[in-house]
Each structure stands twice: as C-alpha cells, then as structure tokens.
Write a protein that holds these residues in place. Structure first.
Motif, mmCIF file in Angstrom:
data_model
loop_
_atom_site.group_PDB
_atom_site.id
_atom_site.type_symbol
_atom_site.label_atom_id
_atom_site.label_comp_id
_atom_site.label_asym_id
_atom_site.label_seq_id
_atom_site.Cartn_x
_atom_site.Cartn_y
_atom_site.Cartn_z
ATOM 1 N N ARG A 247 -22.310 23.273 -41.873
ATOM 2 C CA ARG A 247 -21.061 22.628 -42.481
ATOM 3 C C ARG A 247 -19.875 23.498 -42.176
ATOM 4 O O ARG A 247 -18.760 22.929 -41.724
ATOM 5 C CB ARG A 247 -21.529 22.021 -43.644
ATOM 6 C CG ARG A 247 -22.755 21.166 -43.665
ATOM 7 C CD ARG A 247 -22.422 20.425 -44.832
ATOM 8 N NE ARG A 247 -22.602 20.840 -46.060
ATOM 9 C CZ ARG A 247 -23.589 21.281 -46.760
ATOM 10 N NH1 ARG A 247 -24.748 20.976 -46.203
ATOM 11 N NH2 ARG A 247 -23.727 21.859 -47.889
ATOM 12 N N LYS A 250 -18.515 23.670 -38.771
ATOM 13 C CA LYS A 250 -18.035 22.430 -38.508
ATOM 14 C C LYS A 250 -16.588 22.337 -39.028
ATOM 15 O O LYS A 250 -15.584 21.857 -38.209
ATOM 16 C CB LYS A 250 -18.824 21.259 -38.912
ATOM 17 C CG LYS A 250 -18.420 19.826 -38.315
ATOM 18 C CD LYS A 250 -19.523 19.071 -38.556
ATOM 19 C CE LYS A 250 -19.137 17.617 -37.957
ATOM 20 N NZ LYS A 250 -18.532 17.391 -36.892
ATOM 21 N N GLN A 251 -16.466 22.729 -40.255
ATOM 22 C CA GLN A 251 -15.023 22.478 -40.997
ATOM 23 C C GLN A 251 -14.037 23.327 -40.068
ATOM 24 O O GLN A 251 -12.930 23.017 -40.161
ATOM 25 C CB GLN A 251 -15.145 23.125 -42.445
ATOM 26 C CG GLN A 251 -13.863 23.606 -43.118
ATOM 27 C CD GLN A 251 -14.116 23.647 -44.470
ATOM 28 O OE1 GLN A 251 -14.967 23.063 -45.156
ATOM 29 N NE2 GLN A 251 -13.005 24.394 -45.087
ATOM 30 N N TYR A 282 -25.083 25.068 -54.585
ATOM 31 C CA TYR A 282 -25.022 23.887 -54.272
ATOM 32 C C TYR A 282 -26.408 23.054 -54.694
ATOM 33 O O TYR A 282 -26.476 22.169 -55.375
ATOM 34 C CB TYR A 282 -25.010 23.747 -52.616
ATOM 35 C CG TYR A 282 -24.764 22.588 -52.361
ATOM 36 C CD1 TYR A 282 -23.302 22.137 -51.899
ATOM 37 C CD2 TYR A 282 -25.673 21.646 -51.713
ATOM 38 C CE1 TYR A 282 -23.076 20.948 -51.455
ATOM 39 C CE2 TYR A 282 -25.267 20.404 -51.370
ATOM 40 C CZ TYR A 282 -24.207 19.886 -51.050
ATOM 41 O OH TYR A 282 -23.883 18.857 -50.144
ATOM 42 N N PHE A 286 -24.542 21.564 -57.940
ATOM 43 C CA PHE A 286 -24.008 20.365 -57.428
ATOM 44 C C PHE A 286 -25.147 19.304 -57.254
ATOM 45 O O PHE A 286 -24.844 18.000 -57.288
ATOM 46 C CB PHE A 286 -23.326 20.694 -56.185
ATOM 47 C CG PHE A 286 -22.171 21.611 -56.357
ATOM 48 C CD1 PHE A 286 -21.694 21.891 -57.650
ATOM 49 C CD2 PHE A 286 -21.532 22.223 -55.361
ATOM 50 C CE1 PHE A 286 -20.832 22.797 -57.741
ATOM 51 C CE2 PHE A 286 -20.833 23.246 -55.566
ATOM 52 C CZ PHE A 286 -20.341 23.373 -56.703
ATOM 53 N N ASN A 287 -26.443 19.662 -56.785
ATOM 54 C CA ASN A 287 -27.269 18.606 -56.584
ATOM 55 C C ASN A 287 -28.303 17.980 -57.900
ATOM 56 O O ASN A 287 -28.958 17.237 -57.587
ATOM 57 C CB ASN A 287 -28.288 19.079 -55.786
ATOM 58 C CG ASN A 287 -27.902 18.792 -54.148
ATOM 59 O OD1 ASN A 287 -27.409 17.786 -53.997
ATOM 60 N ND2 ASN A 287 -28.411 19.495 -53.348
ATOM 61 N N GLU A 301 -16.331 14.950 -55.962
ATOM 62 C CA GLU A 301 -15.321 15.900 -56.176
ATOM 63 C C GLU A 301 -16.075 17.216 -55.196
ATOM 64 O O GLU A 301 -15.483 18.118 -54.860
ATOM 65 C CB GLU A 301 -15.061 16.493 -57.590
ATOM 66 C CG GLU A 301 -14.360 15.703 -57.969
ATOM 67 C CD GLU A 301 -13.906 16.022 -59.734
ATOM 68 O OE1 GLU A 301 -12.778 16.123 -59.928
ATOM 69 O OE2 GLU A 301 -14.959 16.297 -60.387
ATOM 70 N N ILE A 302 -17.396 17.193 -54.860
ATOM 71 C CA ILE A 302 -18.096 18.124 -54.099
ATOM 72 C C ILE A 302 -17.741 18.307 -53.077
ATOM 73 O O ILE A 302 -17.431 19.524 -52.538
ATOM 74 C CB ILE A 302 -19.627 17.798 -54.177
ATOM 75 C CG1 ILE A 302 -20.162 17.053 -55.625
ATOM 76 C CG2 ILE A 302 -20.383 18.855 -53.424
ATOM 77 C CD1 ILE A 302 -20.274 18.482 -56.520
ATOM 78 N N GLY A 303 -17.065 17.523 -52.212
ATOM 79 C CA GLY A 303 -16.562 17.533 -50.709
ATOM 80 C C GLY A 303 -15.364 18.653 -50.984
ATOM 81 O O GLY A 303 -15.361 19.427 -50.084
ATOM 82 N N ALA A 304 -14.375 18.416 -51.688
ATOM 83 C CA ALA A 304 -13.109 19.246 -52.081
ATOM 84 C C ALA A 304 -13.575 20.634 -52.428
ATOM 85 O O ALA A 304 -13.099 21.668 -51.942
ATOM 86 C CB ALA A 304 -12.322 18.481 -52.896
ATOM 87 N N GLU A 306 -16.572 21.945 -51.764
ATOM 88 C CA GLU A 306 -17.022 22.623 -50.728
ATOM 89 C C GLU A 306 -16.130 23.115 -49.558
ATOM 90 O O GLU A 306 -16.238 24.278 -49.194
ATOM 91 C CB GLU A 306 -18.137 21.699 -49.969
ATOM 92 C CG GLU A 306 -18.704 22.480 -48.844
ATOM 93 C CD GLU A 306 -19.967 21.664 -48.553
ATOM 94 O OE1 GLU A 306 -21.091 21.876 -48.940
ATOM 95 O OE2 GLU A 306 -20.230 21.121 -47.322
ATOM 96 N N GLU A 307 -15.074 22.379 -49.576
ATOM 97 C CA GLU A 307 -14.186 22.985 -48.295
ATOM 98 C C GLU A 307 -13.261 24.123 -48.801
ATOM 99 O O GLU A 307 -13.287 25.220 -48.208
ATOM 100 C CB GLU A 307 -13.065 21.807 -48.362
ATOM 101 C CG GLU A 307 -11.953 22.199 -47.071
ATOM 102 C CD GLU A 307 -10.989 21.127 -46.656
ATOM 103 O OE1 GLU A 307 -11.109 19.860 -46.828
ATOM 104 O OE2 GLU A 307 -10.038 21.511 -46.289
ATOM 105 N N PHE A 310 -15.612 27.139 -48.624
ATOM 106 C CA PHE A 310 -15.885 27.819 -47.163
ATOM 107 C C PHE A 310 -14.546 28.446 -46.732
ATOM 108 O O PHE A 310 -14.417 29.388 -45.944
ATOM 109 C CB PHE A 310 -15.969 26.552 -46.385
ATOM 110 C CG PHE A 310 -17.182 25.981 -46.322
ATOM 111 C CD1 PHE A 310 -18.244 26.755 -46.914
ATOM 112 C CD2 PHE A 310 -17.826 24.660 -45.668
ATOM 113 C CE1 PHE A 310 -19.650 26.168 -47.246
ATOM 114 C CE2 PHE A 310 -19.065 24.247 -45.882
ATOM 115 C CZ PHE A 310 -19.853 24.888 -46.624
ATOM 116 N N ALA A 348 -8.369 23.465 -51.225
ATOM 117 C CA ALA A 348 -8.706 22.474 -49.962
ATOM 118 C C ALA A 348 -7.531 21.731 -49.661
ATOM 119 O O ALA A 348 -7.165 21.484 -48.376
ATOM 120 C CB ALA A 348 -10.031 21.628 -50.287
ATOM 121 N N PRO A 353 -7.677 23.931 -42.049
ATOM 122 C CA PRO A 353 -8.894 24.712 -41.714
ATOM 123 C C PRO A 353 -8.392 25.166 -40.226
ATOM 124 O O PRO A 353 -9.185 26.241 -40.020
ATOM 125 C CB PRO A 353 -9.942 23.618 -41.767
ATOM 126 C CG PRO A 353 -9.301 22.296 -41.868
ATOM 127 C CD PRO A 353 -8.044 22.339 -42.489
#
Lengths: 467, 125
Positions: A247, A250-251, A282, A286-287, A301-304, A306-307, A310, A348, A353
């Motif tokens: 991931r 990919k970012q 995570y 987060f899970n 909010e997890i996506g932001a 995580e970004e 990274f 983020a 990126p």
C-alpha cells in the motif's frame, strides 16, 4: 499471479543439461549424500555428489535471499533472463550487496576449509541451494585462477527428464529452498523483508504458509495449536507488514519497487521495521472497534491516518523524536487526543505523495535516481511533517501527564522503593535536607491515608443505606 | 468521476487516475477492497454490499469526491435511507410517548407505512 492447480515442471534447458552431463566429474569423497528432496530422507536414498566446473553453474533468480532485489529490478528495468550472462551478473551483484558482513565470513571459511556441504542444482545447472557459495567461489577463483579448489563446486544434481522420478516441479524446488535456506539454523537466516517476499511467492505458487511451516524442522512434530500459533506469528511478522509495504509503494506510485524499502540487513536506514510496527498498530488498534472507540478514532479516518503514517515512514528521520518504527508503534496514541489526531491527518492533507514530473529531472534533463527524488521530496515536505508530528506527540505527552491519583501513588511508591534509594549513599551535607523531605513525605502519606479512610467509610455507609 | 457499482454481490469502485487520493485508497483497503490491477478497479469482498455502499458513499461525499452510483446501488441506498428515517421517526415518537406528549399526526402507523412500501420499524413500547 494465478495459483497453480496442478504441479508445473520447471522447463529444462537441454544445451545446459548436456554440458553438465559432459563436464561433471565423480571425484568427490564421500561420493554420496542424502538430500531433503521428495522422500529421500525417509527412504534413505543416497544421491551421487559430483564436481562441476563453476562456470557452467548458474544463479537462480527465484532465490528468496534476493527476492526484493529481483522483483524491484524486474519492475523497474525489465525481466531477468537467467540464461543470459547479463542477468547472471546482475544476480551476482544482488548477492554481493545483500549481506557483506556474512559474505566476508563465508569467504574466510571457504578460503580456509573449502566448500563443506554439496550444493543442490537442477540438471541444467541452476543452483537451488549454494548461490552464495558460488558467488564467493567465483570471486576466489578470479583472484587465484590456478587454484582448482575454487574452480569446481561439489553438487548433487536433481533428476532430469529421463531420470527416475523425473525433474522437480516448481513447487518441489520451492520446498527444497524452504528446507535448506529459509530455516533459521544460525548459518543462513534470510533478512525479514526478503523472507516475507519469499513466503508470499511460495504461497502464490500454491505452497501454503501452513505447508511451508510444516516443512520447517522447528515445527517438526508440532501440535496443531503450536502450528496455528506459528501461522499467526508469521502472518503478523511477515505477511501483514508486506501488505502495508504494497500500500505504501502504491501511495507513492512505486508499485513493486521493493528496494526502496530496504536493501538488506546491512541497510541500517531500512524501513522494514517501521512497517512491522505500523502493521501491528493497524491490527491491534485500527482493526479493533473497541480500541477505535477508546481512542476516539472513526472508521473513516483510518485512510487519512495511514497516508500520514506512510509520509512519516518515507521521511525516515524526525529530529528530536524517537526512531520512525517507534513513532509507528505509538501512532494510535498520538491520535488519542482531538488535537493529536487533527495534526496527524493534516500531514496527509498538506503533503503531496508524488513530486510533479518536471521535478524528476535535473536542469540539464538528466532523470533523477530514486534516492535523489526522495531527498527532494523530503526537502519539500519535511517541515510540514515534522511540525504536525511534533504537535501530535506533544498532545500525547500532555495527556500522559494528566495522571489519576492512583497512578500518582503508584509512581510515588515506585520512586521510594527504587533500587537507587540507598540512603547510605547520601552526602553528609544532605542529611538534614533528606530528613526534612522524609518527614514531609510521611506527613503527606498520613494525610492521604486519613482522607482515603474517610472516603471509604462514607462509601460503606452509602451502600448500607441503599440496602 | 468515481463510479460505485455492484457485481456478483460485490461492491466495485471504478475511478479514473487521480480521482482517488492515497488516503481514499487506504480507506478502501481498510474496508477490505482489493485493487484489481487488470481492470484497475477496487473490488470489495463478497457479502452484504448494502451497508458497505452506505459507508463508501457517505465517505466519498464527506471528502468532497463526486461519484455516481449505479441504479442497483442507488436503490439499496434509498432503501437504507428510508429505513434510517423511519428509525429516526420511531425514536422521536418513543421519546414523545415517554414524555407524555405523543401526537399521532407526527407518527405514521405501521399500517400506513407498509401501504407506502416503506421499510417498517415495529415499536414494542
């Protein structure tokens, strides 16, 4: 890659196999060896050990030790064809760079005692076990061409087309590698990241994690529970962090460029440990809906977060802060306060990126190498990342300071009973001051004890009234 | 434009390059979506697509991403929305009833609701 449903036999290059047959010599003592292939160990099948000129032995690119390098190269440059000299040269370079310290030890060992165990090769000369030894012997042979000890390798040759049992399938080759190379027997442990990639490749070939572990002598005769535990641990330590790596790549538009994560054990700045810690955060926080509620983090909010995480991993070092992997370990805690979470999410929002394409080249049109692009990206974004990360960290520290009375009492007792509380070590001039402090502590402790006694008594009365 | 659709009971997100920021892709991964490199789409695991569609569209909306939901997704979203408003009305009615200020006009009966083909929330007060 599609999972294999029926065993696929590795393609044999006839010319190479013919050359091996013609040039092999049966001069090795002992001349037989039982190898861990098919049921040889159980059946006690002994196979011939041959001496083969080193120049007709070839490195195998699907070697777990250099998995990240090969995948990265093939993604970035092009497919490595094991049959050509160029690909052989590149593979040798990967092996040389992988773990220079261990290679130095191996050089000394072979120089003084020669090759001890026979290597294992396919009938057309590709090494399944013994790639590093060939790399070292090649080097020694170049230094001293007259010394035949380095010009030949002791090998066991796996069956070919017309031999009993036929040539090994791809899965059987992976199994041999697993048995001889991946097992941490102290002599050839793979670097964690390469091991993760190797485990993943084997799974894609149909060699499940459970089977891989069953094949490992560490788990020989393991109970079902022990094996299940090992599967969980390997998933946690290798496969889950690898998902995070994918991931991450990919970012930043770097799918498959695994060498940007870490070049190996000697790469002190590698990011692999940060991914292990991030992956644990995570899974654990987060899970887990309970932790999300406890930490006031919403699912969306997890996506932001995580970004941002990274971005921090890419930056690698944050001045006056713990190492990046420790930051990843504390990431959920940084998000525990509103301000902390807001600061983390801001990273983020503010960090792009990918640098604009025109910034990937120098003024004279030369394309920048990945480390140069990373440096440029860091220069552009570090201020924002560091500012927000420190803000989140401060917010976490402030929260930590707001301790409960019980925590404060525990901390006070811990200090008073600390190993260093040796009053005999007091300086003679400090006796009066120390005594004064002890009396104050005693007085305060008595006051607190009285207060607690009072509150407890009131509480008991209240309970009696209710009943 | 981001397209939200269903295929074999799986929610699928199709987006043009650059439509989804990395944080959105991470969010989709968190909800179990896998990126299918051959089709360039994000595919959710099989299962009940309705609650996931609700989450995803609410998320895209809150992030200011413009999206288009295909007819089947739209109808399941409408169903979900109707169920939600019905629940909200039921909760208000419940509170009114508790406080003794229940006004029948403010709350349609289950019978009326079912006649309008809307999801029914039964109250057992």
């Amino acid at each position: 890659m599609t999972a294999i449903t029926k065993p696929i036999t590795r393609e044999i290059i006839d010319d190479f196999a013919k050359e091996i047959r013609e040039k092999r010599r049966k001069t090795v003592k002992p001349s037989k060896e039982v190898i861990n292939f098919r049921t040889d160990v159980v059946d006690g099948v002994e196979r011939d050990v041959w001496r083969v000129p080193i120049e007709i032995l070839r490195y195998r690119k699907d070697n777990g030790r250099i998995a990240s390098d090969v995948l990265d190269y093939e993604r970035n440059v092009g497919v490595l064809d094991e049959r050509d000299d160029y690909a052989q040269g590149e593979t040798r370079k990967f092996l040389e760079q992988k773990d220079p310290e261990r290679t130095a030890v191996l050089i000394n060992s072979i120089k003084h005692a020669g090759q001890q165990e026979p290597a294992i090769i396919t009938c057309d000369g590709f090494l399944i076990n013994g790639n590093r030894r060939k790399m070292v012997m090649d080097k020694l042979h170049q230094e001293d061409p007259s010394n035949d000890n380095f010009g030949y390798m002791k090998v066991v040759i796996l069956p070919g087309k017309d031999d009993e049992g036929g040539p090994p399938t791809l899965l059987e080759i992976e199994k041999i590698e697993n048995r001889y190379q991946l097992q941490s027997d102290g002599k050839s442990e793979y670097y964690g990241f390469d091991r993760a990639l190797s485990i993943k490749r084997k799974i894609e070939l149909g060699f499940s994690l459970k089977e891989q572990l069953r094949d490992d002598p560490h788990f020989a005769g393991a109970t079902k529970a022990k094996l299940e535990k090992a599967i969980r641990e390997h998933t946690k330590n290798y496969l889950k962090p690898l998902e995070c790596v994918d991931r991450y790549l990919k970012q930043f538009g770097r799918d498959g460029l695994y060498r940007t994560i870490s070049a190996g054990m000697s790469d002190r700045e590698g990011r692999w440990q940060a991914f292990i810690d991030y992956s644990n955060t995570y899974t654990r926080y987060f899970n887990d809906p309970k932790h999300l509620i406890e930490y006031g983090i919403a699912e969306d909010e997890i996506g932001a977060i995580e970004e941002s995480a990274f971005d921090v991993i890419r930056l690698r070092a944050v001045p006056d802060m713990p190492k990046v992997h420790v930051i990843m370990r504390n990431l959920a805690k940084y998000c525990r306060t509103k301000e902390g979470k807001k600061a983390i999410k801001k990273i983020a929002e503010e960090v792009d990126p990918v640098l604009p394409t025109e910034e990937h080249v120098t003024d004279d049109g030369r394309g920048l190498a990945i480390p140069e692009i990373d440096a440029k990206w860091a220069a552009r974004n570090k201020r924002s990342i560091i500012y927000h990360l420190k803000k989140a960290s401060r917010s976490h520290e402030t929260l930590k300071e707001k301790e409960t009375p019980l925590e404060l009492l525990e901390a006070a007792l811990k200090k008073l009973t600390h190993d260093d509380m040796d009053v005999g070590a007091l300086g003679t001039t400090d006796f009066a001051k120390a005594r004064e402090l002890v009396v104050s502590i005693k007085t305060r402790a008595d006051e607190l004890e009285n207060e607690i006694y009072h509150y407890r008594k009131e509480f008991k009365k209240l309970k009696l009234k209710k009943t | 434009m981001i397209h939200v659709l269903t295929e074999n009971n799986r929610l699928v997100i199709r987006a043009e390059q650059g439509d989804l920021a990395p944080r959105h892709q991470s969010q989709l991964a968190y909800w179990g979506f896998q990126f299918d490199t051959s089709s360039g789409r994000f595919v959710a695991p099989p299962g009940d697509a309705e609650p996931l569609a609700q989450k995803v569209t609410a998320y895209l909306g809150s992030c200011g991403c413009s999206y288009q939901a295909e007819a089947t997704v739209q109808s399941s979203l409408a169903k979900h929305e109707a169920a939600e408003s019905s629940l909200a009305a039921a909760l208000v009615a419940g509170l009114d009833l508790k406080s003794g200020s229940f006004v029948t006009d403010h709350f349609k009966t289950n019978h009326q609701r079912s006649n309008q083909n809307q999801p029914v929330i039964s109250l057992s007060l």
